[in-house]
Motif scaffolding. Structure first.
Motif, PDB file in Angstrom:
ATOM      1  N   LEU A 172       0.819  -1.203   0.000  1.00 31.46           N
ATOM      2  CA  LEU A 172       0.000   0.000   0.000  1.00 31.46           C
ATOM      3  C   LEU A 172       0.856   1.257   0.000  1.00 31.46           C
ATOM      4  CD1 LEU A 172      -2.817  -0.972   2.483  1.00 31.46           C
ATOM      5  CD2 LEU A 172      -2.935  -0.830   0.011  1.00 31.46           C
ATOM      6  N   ASP A 173       1.185   1.740  -1.172  1.00 32.32           N
ATOM      7  CA  ASP A 173       1.739   3.081  -1.362  1.00 32.32           C
ATOM      8  C   ASP A 173       0.616   3.924  -1.925  1.00 32.32           C
ATOM      9  OD1 ASP A 173       4.240   2.407  -0.454  1.00 32.32           O
ATOM     10  OD2 ASP A 173       4.961   1.840  -2.441  1.00 32.32           O
ATOM     11  N   LEU A 174      -0.352   4.231  -1.091  1.00 25.30           N
ATOM     12  CA  LEU A 174      -1.593   4.841  -1.554  1.00 25.30           C
ATOM     13  C   LEU A 174      -1.383   6.188  -2.229  1.00 25.30           C
ATOM     14  CD1 LEU A 174      -4.009   3.959   1.350  1.00 25.30           C
ATOM     15  CD2 LEU A 174      -3.861   2.927  -0.902  1.00 25.30           C
ATOM     16  N   TYR A 175      -0.441   6.977  -1.755  1.00 22.60           N
ATOM     17  CA  TYR A 175      -0.257   8.306  -2.317  1.00 22.60           C
ATOM     18  C   TYR A 175       0.241   8.266  -3.755  1.00 22.60           C
ATOM     19  CZ  TYR A 175       4.627   7.501  -1.127  1.00 22.60           C
ATOM     20  OH  TYR A 175       5.889   6.980  -1.037  1.00 22.60           O
ATOM     21  N   LYS A 176       0.668   7.113  -4.253  1.00 27.37           N
ATOM     22  CA  LYS A 176       1.136   6.988  -5.635  1.00 27.37           C
ATOM     23  C   LYS A 176       0.028   6.605  -6.607  1.00 27.37           C
ATOM     24  CE  LYS A 176       5.771   5.684  -4.303  1.00 27.37           C
ATOM     25  NZ  LYS A 176       6.799   4.648  -4.365  1.00 27.37           N
ATOM     26  N   PHE A 177      -1.140   6.257  -6.111  1.00 19.39           N
ATOM     27  CA  PHE A 177      -2.236   5.814  -6.962  1.00 19.39           C
ATOM     28  C   PHE A 177      -3.236   6.937  -7.173  1.00 19.39           C
ATOM     29  CE2 PHE A 177      -0.894   1.817  -4.932  1.00 19.39           C
ATOM     30  CZ  PHE A 177      -0.563   1.098  -6.078  1.00 19.39           C
ATOM     31  N   PRO A 178      -3.452   7.361  -8.421  1.00 18.12           N
ATOM     32  CA  PRO A 178      -4.447   8.411  -8.672  1.00 18.12           C
ATOM     33  C   PRO A 178      -5.855   7.990  -8.280  1.00 18.12           C
ATOM     34  CG  PRO A 178      -3.214   7.900 -10.675  1.00 18.12           C
ATOM     35  CD  PRO A 178      -2.762   6.960  -9.628  1.00 18.12           C
ATOM     36  N   HIS A 179      -6.167   6.707  -8.400  1.00 16.19           N
ATOM     37  CA  HIS A 179      -7.509   6.239  -8.041  1.00 16.19           C
ATOM     38  C   HIS A 179      -7.795   6.469  -6.561  1.00 16.19           C
ATOM     39  CE1 HIS A 179      -6.484   3.982 -11.694  1.00 16.19           C
ATOM     40  NE2 HIS A 179      -7.754   4.210 -11.984  1.00 16.19           N
ATOM     41  N   PHE A 180      -6.793   6.287  -5.729  1.00 17.42           N
ATOM     42  CA  PHE A 180      -6.962   6.559  -4.305  1.00 17.42           C
ATOM     43  C   PHE A 180      -7.302   8.022  -4.077  1.00 17.42           C
ATOM     44  CE2 PHE A 180      -4.837   8.325  -0.547  1.00 17.42           C
ATOM     45  CZ  PHE A 180      -5.613   7.749   0.432  1.00 17.42           C
ATOM     46  N   TRP A 181      -6.628   8.916  -4.783  1.00 14.56           N
ATOM     47  CA  TRP A 181      -6.872  10.344  -4.603  1.00 14.56           C
ATOM     48  C   TRP A 181      -8.260  10.732  -5.086  1.00 14.56           C
ATOM     49  CZ3 TRP A 181      -4.241  12.629  -1.167  1.00 14.56           C
ATOM     50  CH2 TRP A 181      -2.925  12.271  -0.928  1.00 14.56           C
ATOM     51  N   PHE A 182      -8.694  10.182  -6.217  1.00 14.63           N
ATOM     52  CA  PHE A 182     -10.045  10.474  -6.704  1.00 14.63           C
ATOM     53  C   PHE A 182     -11.097  10.011  -5.696  1.00 14.63           C
ATOM     54  CE2 PHE A 182      -8.150  10.299 -11.098  1.00 14.63           C
ATOM     55  CZ  PHE A 182      -8.271  11.651 -11.318  1.00 14.63           C
ATOM     56  N   ILE A 183     -10.925   8.804  -5.181  1.00 12.54           N
ATOM     57  CA  ILE A 183     -11.883   8.274  -4.219  1.00 12.54           C
ATOM     58  C   ILE A 183     -11.891   9.116  -2.945  1.00 12.54           C
ATOM     59  CG2 ILE A 183     -12.371   6.291  -2.745  1.00 12.54           C
ATOM     60  CD1 ILE A 183     -11.245   4.541  -5.038  1.00 12.54           C
ATOM     61  N   SER A 184     -10.710   9.493  -2.470  1.00 14.32           N
ATOM     62  CA  SER A 184     -10.619  10.291  -1.241  1.00 14.32           C
ATOM     63  C   SER A 184     -11.254  11.663  -1.414  1.00 14.32           C
ATOM     64  CB  SER A 184      -9.164  10.449  -0.828  1.00 14.32           C
ATOM     65  OG  SER A 184      -8.586   9.206  -0.565  1.00 14.32           O
ATOM     66  N   ILE A 185     -11.033  12.278  -2.559  1.00 14.49           N
ATOM     67  CA  ILE A 185     -11.619  13.597  -2.822  1.00 14.49           C
ATOM     68  C   ILE A 185     -13.139  13.511  -2.866  1.00 14.49           C
ATOM     69  CG2 ILE A 185     -11.823  15.404  -4.576  1.00 14.49           C
ATOM     70  CD1 ILE A 185      -8.834  14.789  -5.256  1.00 14.49           C
ATOM     71  N   LEU A 186     -13.668  12.486  -3.513  1.00 17.36           N
ATOM     72  CA  LEU A 186     -15.118  12.337  -3.585  1.00 17.36           C
ATOM     73  C   LEU A 186     -15.737  12.032  -2.225  1.00 17.36           C
ATOM     74  CD1 LEU A 186     -15.537  10.432  -6.953  1.00 17.36           C
ATOM     75  CD2 LEU A 186     -16.153  12.793  -6.445  1.00 17.36           C
ATOM     76  N   VAL A 187     -15.065  11.213  -1.422  1.00 16.83           N
ATOM     77  CA  VAL A 187     -15.572  10.937  -0.074  1.00 16.83           C
ATOM     78  C   VAL A 187     -15.570  12.217   0.752  1.00 16.83           C
ATOM     79  CG1 VAL A 187     -15.019   9.749   2.088  1.00 16.83           C
ATOM     80  CG2 VAL A 187     -15.032   8.487  -0.042  1.00 16.83           C
ATOM     81  N   PHE A 188     -14.504  12.999   0.669  1.00 14.00           N
ATOM     82  CA  PHE A 188     -14.432  14.271   1.385  1.00 14.00           C
ATOM     83  C   PHE A 188     -15.566  15.201   0.967  1.00 14.00           C
ATOM     84  CE2 PHE A 188     -12.932  18.690   0.925  1.00 14.00           C
ATOM     85  CZ  PHE A 188     -12.829  19.031   2.266  1.00 14.00           C
ATOM     86  N   PHE A 189     -15.743  15.380  -0.342  1.00 16.29           N
ATOM     87  CA  PHE A 189     -16.749  16.305  -0.846  1.00 16.29           C
ATOM     88  C   PHE A 189     -18.159  15.897  -0.435  1.00 16.29           C
ATOM     89  CE2 PHE A 189     -19.804  17.433  -4.183  1.00 16.29           C
ATOM     90  CZ  PHE A 189     -19.746  18.811  -4.084  1.00 16.29           C
ATOM     91  N   TRP A 190     -18.512  14.635  -0.672  1.00 15.85           N
ATOM     92  CA  TRP A 190     -19.883  14.218  -0.402  1.00 15.85           C
ATOM     93  C   TRP A 190     -20.175  14.097   1.077  1.00 15.85           C
ATOM     94  CZ3 TRP A 190     -23.329  15.351  -3.585  1.00 15.85           C
ATOM     95  CH2 TRP A 190     -23.078  15.329  -4.946  1.00 15.85           C
ATOM     96  N   SER A 191     -19.187  13.779   1.886  1.00 13.42           N
ATOM     97  CA  SER A 191     -19.421  13.731   3.336  1.00 13.42           C
ATOM     98  C   SER A 191     -19.750  15.118   3.870  1.00 13.42           C
ATOM     99  CB  SER A 191     -18.189  13.187   4.052  1.00 13.42           C
ATOM    100  OG  SER A 191     -17.937  11.869   3.677  1.00 13.42           O
ATOM    101  N   ILE A 192     -18.957  16.104   3.503  1.00 14.20           N
ATOM    102  CA  ILE A 192     -19.200  17.471   3.966  1.00 14.20           C
ATOM    103  C   ILE A 192     -20.520  18.000   3.397  1.00 14.20           C
ATOM    104  CG2 ILE A 192     -18.323  19.832   3.936  1.00 14.20           C
ATOM    105  CD1 ILE A 192     -16.501  18.207   5.560  1.00 14.20           C
TER     106      ILE A 192
END
Length: 87
Positions: free
Chosen positions: A16-36
């Motif tokens: 798990l080098d999550l910061y290297k995967f763009p898919h992780f960042w897209f998922i994290s951004i969407l979770v952040f946006f929709w949660s707020i």
């Protein structure tokens, strides 16, 4: 959907080098946006009725969250090739 995608992504990855995967960042951004967004819109009437001073802050925070989300998505798209080249 983002939480399910996040679950599947973490389930299939062994190293798990999550910061290297763009898919992780897209998922994290969407979770952040929709949660707020869901939190604020769900509590919007309650805040407007009971906490008049906080209502103005909520009204300014929602567009700010949108701007942060779009800048974050742009950052991921601009750094996509750098993420793929990293070992």
């Amino acid at each position: 959907m983002s939480l399910f995608a996040f679950f599947r992504f973490l389930l299939k990855q062994e190293n798990l080098d999550l910061y290297k995967f763009p898919h992780f960042w897209f998922i994290s951004i969407l979770v952040f946006f929709w949660s707020i967004t869901f939190l604020f819109w769900g509590l919007y009437d309650y805040i407007n009725l009971n906490f008049k001073s906080m209502a103005l802050g909520v009204n300014f925070t929602l567009p700010f969250i949108g701007v942060v989300t779009y800048f974050s998505l742009g950052w991921v798209f601009l750094s996509y090739k750098k993420m793929l080249k990293s070992p």
